[in-house]
Design an enzyme around this catalytic site. Sequence first.
Site, PDB file in Angstrom:
ATOM      1  N   ARG A 287      36.021  49.397  33.668  1.00  0.00           N
ATOM      2  CA  ARG A 287      35.775  50.151  34.963  1.00  0.00           C
ATOM      3  C   ARG A 287      34.594  49.761  35.865  1.00  0.00           C
ATOM      4  O   ARG A 287      33.485  49.862  35.217  1.00  0.00           O
ATOM      5  CB  ARG A 287      35.839  51.591  34.576  1.00  0.00           C
ATOM      6  CG  ARG A 287      37.199  52.263  34.290  1.00  0.00           C
ATOM      7  CD  ARG A 287      38.197  52.069  35.406  1.00  0.00           C
ATOM      8  NE  ARG A 287      39.536  52.630  35.068  1.00  0.00           N
ATOM      9  CZ  ARG A 287      40.396  51.650  34.520  1.00  0.00           C
ATOM     10  NH1 ARG A 287      40.353  50.765  34.732  1.00  0.00           N
ATOM     11  NH2 ARG A 287      41.712  52.271  34.348  1.00  0.00           N
ATOM     12  N   ASP A 311      35.708  41.890  36.465  1.00  0.00           N
ATOM     13  CA  ASP A 311      37.208  42.029  36.806  1.00  0.00           C
ATOM     14  C   ASP A 311      37.180  43.275  37.571  1.00  0.00           C
ATOM     15  O   ASP A 311      38.397  43.524  38.371  1.00  0.00           O
ATOM     16  CB  ASP A 311      38.195  41.975  35.559  1.00  0.00           C
ATOM     17  CG  ASP A 311      39.593  42.162  36.123  1.00  0.00           C
ATOM     18  OD1 ASP A 311      39.883  41.208  36.745  1.00  0.00           O
ATOM     19  OD2 ASP A 311      40.344  42.652  35.406  1.00  0.00           O
ATOM     20  N   GLU A 316      37.437  48.881  45.096  1.00  0.00           N
ATOM     21  CA  GLU A 316      38.238  47.893  45.179  1.00  0.00           C
ATOM     22  C   GLU A 316      39.288  47.765  46.145  1.00  0.00           C
ATOM     23  O   GLU A 316      39.734  48.806  46.415  1.00  0.00           O
ATOM     24  CB  GLU A 316      38.824  48.026  43.617  1.00  0.00           C
ATOM     25  CG  GLU A 316      38.166  47.725  42.652  1.00  0.00           C
ATOM     26  CD  GLU A 316      38.986  47.583  41.286  1.00  0.00           C
ATOM     27  OE1 GLU A 316      40.026  47.705  41.253  1.00  0.00           O
ATOM     28  OE2 GLU A 316      38.165  47.253  40.292  1.00  0.00           O
ATOM     29  N   HIS A 335      40.713  42.394  39.388  1.00  0.00           N
ATOM     30  CA  HIS A 335      41.304  43.440  38.621  1.00  0.00           C
ATOM     31  C   HIS A 335      42.569  42.730  38.015  1.00  0.00           C
ATOM     32  O   HIS A 335      43.687  43.394  38.127  1.00  0.00           O
ATOM     33  CB  HIS A 335      41.493  44.577  39.332  1.00  0.00           C
ATOM     34  CG  HIS A 335      41.751  45.725  38.506  1.00  0.00           C
ATOM     35  ND1 HIS A 335      41.060  47.050  38.753  1.00  0.00           N
ATOM     36  CD2 HIS A 335      42.259  46.213  37.038  1.00  0.00           C
ATOM     37  CE1 HIS A 335      41.398  47.999  37.802  1.00  0.00           C
ATOM     38  NE2 HIS A 335      41.855  47.208  36.557  1.00  0.00           N
TER      39      HIS A 335
END
Length: 599
Positions: A287, A311, A316, A335
């Site tokens: 996260r 990632d 986001e 992600h």
Amino acid sequence: MATSSASQTLRTSSFRNPSLSLSSKLPLSSVFNVSVGPRRRDAKRLVLVVSAGLDAKPTVLVAEKLGEAGLDLLKDFANVDCSYNLSPEELCTKISLCDALIVRSGTKVSREVFESSGGRLKVVGRAGVGIDNVDLAAATEHGCLVVNAPTANTVAAAEHGIALLAAMARNVAQADASVKDGKWQRNKYVGVSLVGKTLAVMGFGKVGSEVARRAKGLGMHVIAHDPYAPADRARAIGVDLVSFDEAISTADFISLHMPLTPSTSKILNDETFAKMKKGVRIVNVARGGVIDEDALVKALDAGIVAQAALDVFMVEPPAKDSKLVLHEKVTATPHLGASTMEAQEGVAIEIAEAVVGALRGELAATAVNAPMVPAEVLTELKPYVELAEKLGRLAVQLVAGGSGVKTVKVTYASARAPDDLDTRLLRAMITKGLIEPISSVFVNLVNADFTAKQRGLRISEERIILDGSPESPLDLIEVQIANVESKFASAISDTGEIKVAGRVKDGIPHLTKVGSFEVDVSLEGSIILCRQVDQPGMIGKVGSILGEENVNVSFMSVGRIAPRKQAVMAIGVDDQPSKSSLKRIGEIPAIEEFVFLKL
């Protein structure tokens, strides 16, 4: 619901049909009912009957893209509304028409969403592992089950973590961009080897342990930090569990696999970066919020962190001018942890099955805001779950109108050690049985403790350890309600409480005790309890009255103090007798009192 706002106690002046809609805010016909269907002696599991009228299938809102296999499963059971990229306002508007909601990580399921549902939303499915985008406290207060899909994308996330680890170590992304820009800079992109390096896995759950296995295969020395991970599971794959400070201060590489919680938010910050080995490399496929992104930029600029492969991000997608994303020492992906064809299909199927099962009233092994009960335990406890709820229903219906139910004691008799018997599920079902028949509140495993506390209902538990074989999880469950009057005086025990007890026999719940009287009647359909003078012909007289009305008697049991003295007759009936038939039973001279109890 007749509840005193001052005392917050349960009142028994108003009973309702316990065959409730899963949506307590809607008429039964608006959505659907879940009830316990007739159960044969040879049945292997509890049968849940879902009844619906025309156009009364539940509605599932899919707010983010889901694999076709999962959608097909949903469509077989429910009306499916695929509406992507909803604004918070649009989601709140739609949700009042939905029984379930499925999201990934991009949709925030806030308190406003649950409040806007008007009580109809029963299940939120998170297609993935993390649930930080769902307000769990609000879900619990509104009796909404939250389920996730924790297993299907485990391997995909672990593989992506290893891919980023290797790509970062060998500057793959930067070298690729350089070559495509027409350059050939071999000396600039000299990397580091993984063999012999120490990898600290921060969070040793499903993904973290899979990353550790793969890193061991690459010749790395793996340590891990997780305050909840069992040491023997770590040792089994050659991993040492260490303290947080030891992990971050000795690692050459750090791979993050922890959930985002208040205690892990920005856990990597200026202070923790200062404790790290100079030149450490960090991978995050967990996260974004577990890293203070501004602090990471400073650590990269200072050379404390040599490289980072990310990632996930705090926001986001991140801003186009994000200093972190644009940093030359950062490898970034959008992600992609669960983004393999196999994982997407698996997650879609796993979350669809969990949501459909929850809508059917089945117990969910992947419930997030309810006791996490393994599937094999759920299977074993099913008949005891049914017994627990029905004992609660019986006990509260025995309370005389106007009495406030405040104190309940539950006793479990078992040959198993206390650590081998988790009673949270049973307590929740007893709470459900106690509250639902005398209120308009729908109680489930999710909100049982909250609802009891809200109503001033104190439930204590006691365990009696028995000698013998622990093959069966429980020998007996007993429910006592203290400081109340009873509409059936014989239900009062010698110590002054309403007392009912039961056992599971051949997979079927049985009532075995009322007050001080031993009985034995299957808890199917409904029950008539009669206190009588023990004399010949009583069973025949009551049976004849019921037979005249075509009410089928499933079981009949008599418990007595001594021959020709007082006895309690418990009669199981498949149908509800008319008031006139019940009146005739009460007029039989030898019957001193009786009560009809609906299960």
